[in-house]
Write a protein that holds these residues in place. Structure first.
Motif, PDB file in Angstrom:
ATOM      1  N   PRO A   1       0.818  -1.225   0.000  1.00 42.67           N
ATOM      2  CA  PRO A   1       0.000   0.000   0.000  1.00 42.67           C
ATOM      3  C   PRO A   1       0.851   1.273   0.000  1.00 42.67           C
ATOM      4  O   PRO A   1       0.576   2.219  -0.753  1.00 42.67           O
ATOM      5  N   ALA A   2       1.878   1.297   0.849  1.00 45.94           N
ATOM      6  CA  ALA A   2       2.744   2.477   0.898  1.00 45.94           C
ATOM      7  C   ALA A   2       3.520   2.636  -0.406  1.00 45.94           C
ATOM      8  O   ALA A   2       3.706   3.764  -0.896  1.00 45.94           O
ATOM      9  N   ALA A   3       3.975   1.527  -0.977  1.00 43.02           N
ATOM     10  CA  ALA A   3       4.731   1.594  -2.230  1.00 43.02           C
ATOM     11  C   ALA A   3       3.889   2.198  -3.350  1.00 43.02           C
ATOM     12  O   ALA A   3       4.396   2.974  -4.171  1.00 43.02           O
ATOM     13  N   LEU A   4       2.600   1.861  -3.392  1.00 41.61           N
ATOM     14  CA  LEU A   4       1.725   2.434  -4.415  1.00 41.61           C
ATOM     15  C   LEU A   4       1.662   3.958  -4.279  1.00 41.61           C
ATOM     16  O   LEU A   4       1.683   4.682  -5.284  1.00 41.61           O
ATOM     17  N   LEU A   5       1.590   4.445  -3.047  1.00 44.84           N
ATOM     18  CA  LEU A   5       1.569   5.893  -2.831  1.00 44.84           C
ATOM     19  C   LEU A   5       2.885   6.532  -3.271  1.00 44.84           C
ATOM     20  O   LEU A   5       2.898   7.606  -3.904  1.00 44.84           O
ATOM     21  N   MET A   6       3.997   5.884  -2.954  1.00 41.57           N
ATOM     22  CA  MET A   6       5.297   6.424  -3.329  1.00 41.57           C
ATOM     23  C   MET A   6       5.465   6.453  -4.844  1.00 41.57           C
ATOM     24  O   MET A   6       5.965   7.434  -5.414  1.00 41.57           O
ATOM     25  N   ILE A   7       5.045   5.394  -5.511  1.00 40.27           N
ATOM     26  CA  ILE A   7       5.148   5.335  -6.969  1.00 40.27           C
ATOM     27  C   ILE A   7       4.266   6.412  -7.602  1.00 40.27           C
ATOM     28  O   ILE A   7       4.669   7.080  -8.559  1.00 40.27           O
ATOM     29  N   ALA A   8       3.062   6.603  -7.044  1.00 37.24           N
ATOM     30  CA  ALA A   8       2.174   7.651  -7.567  1.00 37.24           C
ATOM     31  C   ALA A   8       2.804   9.030  -7.390  1.00 37.24           C
ATOM     32  O   ALA A   8       2.731   9.887  -8.289  1.00 37.24           O
ATOM     33  N   ALA A   9       3.453   9.262  -6.243  1.00 36.39           N
ATOM     34  CA  ALA A   9       4.113  10.547  -6.002  1.00 36.39           C
ATOM     35  C   ALA A   9       5.263  10.758  -6.978  1.00 36.39           C
ATOM     36  O   ALA A   9       5.466  11.870  -7.490  1.00 36.39           O
TER      37      ALA A   9
ATOM     38  N   SER B   1       2.131  15.283  -5.209  1.00 34.90           N
ATOM     39  CA  SER B   1       3.316  14.604  -4.667  1.00 34.90           C
ATOM     40  C   SER B   1       3.571  14.977  -3.210  1.00 34.90           C
ATOM     41  O   SER B   1       3.889  14.105  -2.387  1.00 34.90           O
ATOM     42  N   PHE B   2       3.422  16.252  -2.862  1.00 32.16           N
ATOM     43  CA  PHE B   2       3.645  16.649  -1.467  1.00 32.16           C
ATOM     44  C   PHE B   2       2.507  16.188  -0.571  1.00 32.16           C
ATOM     45  O   PHE B   2       2.713  15.949   0.617  1.00 32.16           O
ATOM     46  N   GLY B   3       1.307  16.069  -1.126  1.00 28.54           N
ATOM     47  CA  GLY B   3       0.226  15.510  -0.332  1.00 28.54           C
ATOM     48  C   GLY B   3       0.426  14.030  -0.059  1.00 28.54           C
ATOM     49  O   GLY B   3       0.096  13.529   1.018  1.00 28.54           O
ATOM     50  N   LEU B   4       0.995  13.327  -1.043  1.00 20.95           N
ATOM     51  CA  LEU B   4       1.227  11.899  -0.881  1.00 20.95           C
ATOM     52  C   LEU B   4       2.421  11.595   0.020  1.00 20.95           C
ATOM     53  O   LEU B   4       2.519  10.489   0.560  1.00 20.95           O
ATOM     54  N   LEU B   5       3.330  12.553   0.203  1.00 19.25           N
ATOM     55  CA  LEU B   5       4.529  12.291   1.012  1.00 19.25           C
ATOM     56  C   LEU B   5       4.171  11.910   2.455  1.00 19.25           C
ATOM     57  O   LEU B   5       4.578  10.838   2.931  1.00 19.25           O
ATOM     58  N   PRO B   6       3.414  12.743   3.185  1.00 16.23           N
ATOM     59  CA  PRO B   6       3.070  12.309   4.548  1.00 16.23           C
ATOM     60  C   PRO B   6       2.165  11.080   4.556  1.00 16.23           C
ATOM     61  O   PRO B   6       2.227  10.270   5.494  1.00 16.23           O
ATOM     62  N   ALA B   7       1.327  10.937   3.522  1.00 13.19           N
ATOM     63  CA  ALA B   7       0.488   9.736   3.451  1.00 13.19           C
ATOM     64  C   ALA B   7       1.354   8.491   3.334  1.00 13.19           C
ATOM     65  O   ALA B   7       1.098   7.475   4.002  1.00 13.19           O
ATOM     66  N   PHE B   8       2.385   8.546   2.507  1.00 10.80           N
ATOM     67  CA  PHE B   8       3.319   7.427   2.345  1.00 10.80           C
ATOM     68  C   PHE B   8       3.985   7.087   3.672  1.00 10.80           C
ATOM     69  O   PHE B   8       4.083   5.903   4.058  1.00 10.80           O
TER      70      PHE B   8
ATOM     71  N   ALA C   1      -2.557  19.405   4.304  1.00 11.21           N
ATOM     72  CA  ALA C   1      -1.476  20.332   4.639  1.00 11.21           C
ATOM     73  C   ALA C   1      -0.273  20.111   3.730  1.00 11.21           C
ATOM     74  O   ALA C   1       0.341  21.073   3.257  1.00 11.21           O
ATOM     75  N   GLY C   2       0.078  18.840   3.465  1.00  7.84           N
ATOM     76  CA  GLY C   2       1.188  18.566   2.570  1.00  7.84           C
ATOM     77  C   GLY C   2       0.925  19.082   1.171  1.00  7.84           C
ATOM     78  O   GLY C   2       1.816  19.653   0.523  1.00  7.84           O
ATOM     79  N   ALA C   3      -0.313  18.910   0.691  1.00  2.00           N
ATOM     80  CA  ALA C   3      -0.665  19.373  -0.656  1.00  2.00           C
ATOM     81  C   ALA C   3      -0.591  20.891  -0.744  1.00  2.00           C
ATOM     82  O   ALA C   3      -0.056  21.449  -1.719  1.00  2.00           O
ATOM     83  N   LEU C   4      -1.114  21.586   0.250  1.00  2.10           N
ATOM     84  CA  LEU C   4      -1.066  23.049   0.250  1.00  2.10           C
ATOM     85  C   LEU C   4       0.364  23.559   0.354  1.00  2.10           C
ATOM     86  O   LEU C   4       0.745  24.529  -0.315  1.00  2.10           O
ATOM     87  N   LEU C   5       1.168  22.902   1.187  1.00  2.11           N
ATOM     88  CA  LEU C   5       2.574  23.289   1.322  1.00  2.11           C
ATOM     89  C   LEU C   5       3.316  23.112   0.001  1.00  2.11           C
ATOM     90  O   LEU C   5       4.080  23.987  -0.430  1.00  2.11           O
ATOM     91  N   GLY C   6       3.084  21.981  -0.672  1.00  2.00           N
ATOM     92  CA  GLY C   6       3.734  21.752  -1.948  1.00  2.00           C
ATOM     93  C   GLY C   6       3.300  22.732  -3.004  1.00  2.00           C
ATOM     94  O   GLY C   6       4.126  23.258  -3.767  1.00  2.00           O
TER      95      GLY C   6
END
Length: 279
Positions: free
Chosen positions: A105-113, A137-144, A162-167
């Motif tokens: 599951p985490a790998a899928l998020l990382m690959i998508a980012a 990508s920045f939204g997916l970082l903390p999710a990963f 927050a990650g998405a807005l920051l990115g």
């Protein structure tokens, strides 16, 4: 013939690569990863950052040469463009392989980012959708980082927001110093279309939104540090706007707003890392 190691490192955009990797490692520590988990998540992010940097310089070699970018090793001939492209490919594969060690599951998020970020390099940086890969990508970082924990827990929506807005805010802030060069080489992303004034407003609004999300998102009343962060953003951003306009009116380089949004971005990163304790 020896490899030009120093030039190759410079072509990877080492400063943002190290910065994003450091933030990832601190966030992973904050959410409860052990040493191995921190190494895996930070390692995947570091490989992705190398891939993004190398692919960017491989793709942009012609544009960088056209505007005389002496800080770009490929543009100056300090390193072979083909070598940089191959390194980008190797780093992309390494990112996927390391991400797979964190669980599917985490790998899928990382690959998508990673895919999202590479789509920024081409073709989205040339379009009005240029901000989208940064937000994704920045939204997916903390999710990963959260999903990579044992049991793959779901990340809180406020942390992803927050990650998405920051990115997204970082995209506009990062583009500010290069708007003139970009316009000369046909780069027509959203910051270039909005211009300096619009990009400053967008960066300020998005980074302030990230600050609010990080302070108001966790359960319970906001901490005094969080309230202080919001107050700082409210004060720093208008001051930066005013100082930037004044400098532009005098014919100077309007860097004050860029520095202001960077200061708020640093505050947001600190809040992001601290938020790991309440996930």
């Amino acid at each position: 013939m020896s490899w030009p190691i120093r030039a190759l490192v410079r072509a990877s955009h080492p400063e943002p690569a190290v910065a994003v990797t450091t933030v990832t490692a601190l966030l992973a520590w904050g959410v409860g990863h052990d040493a191995a988990g921190i190494a895996r998540t930070a390692g995947a992010i570091f490989a992705s950052q190398l891939a993004i940097g190398w692919v960017n310089d491989w793709l942009d070699a012609g544009r960088d040469r056209a505007v005389g970018r002496t800080d770009k090793p490929v543009a100056t001939g300090a390193v072979d463009r083909t070598l940089v492209g191959r390194c980008g490919l190797v780093a992309s594969v390494a990112c996927v392989l390391v991400a797979l060690t964190t669980g599917f599951p985490a790998a899928l998020l990382m690959i998508a980012a990673l895919v999202s970020a590479l789509l920024y390099d081409w073709p989205l940086k040339l379009t009005p959708l240029s901000v989208l890969p940064y937000a994704v990508s920045f939204g997916l970082l903390p999710a990963f980082v959260v999903v990579a924990l044992p049991g793959a827990p779901a990340p809180p929506a406020w942390l992803v927001l927050a990650g998405a807005l920051l990115g997204a805010g970082a995209h506009f802030a990062n583009a500010l110093p290069d708007l003139n060069d970009d316009s000369r080489t046909g780069v027509r992303g959203l910051p270039q279309r909005l211009g300096p004034g619009g990009s400053r407003i967008a960066a300020a609004v998005l980074l302030f939104g990230a600050t609010v999300a990080l302070v108001a998102g966790p359960a319970g009343p906001p901490s005094w540090a969080g309230v202080a962060a919001i107050v700082a953003a409210v004060v720093v951003l208008p001051l930066g706007w005013y100082a930037g306009r004044a400098a532009a009116a005098r014919g100077g380089r309007p860097v004050a707003m860029f520095r202001a949004v960077m200061a708020v971005a640093v505050i947001d990163v600190v809040l992001l890392v601290a938020s790991g304790r309440v996930v």
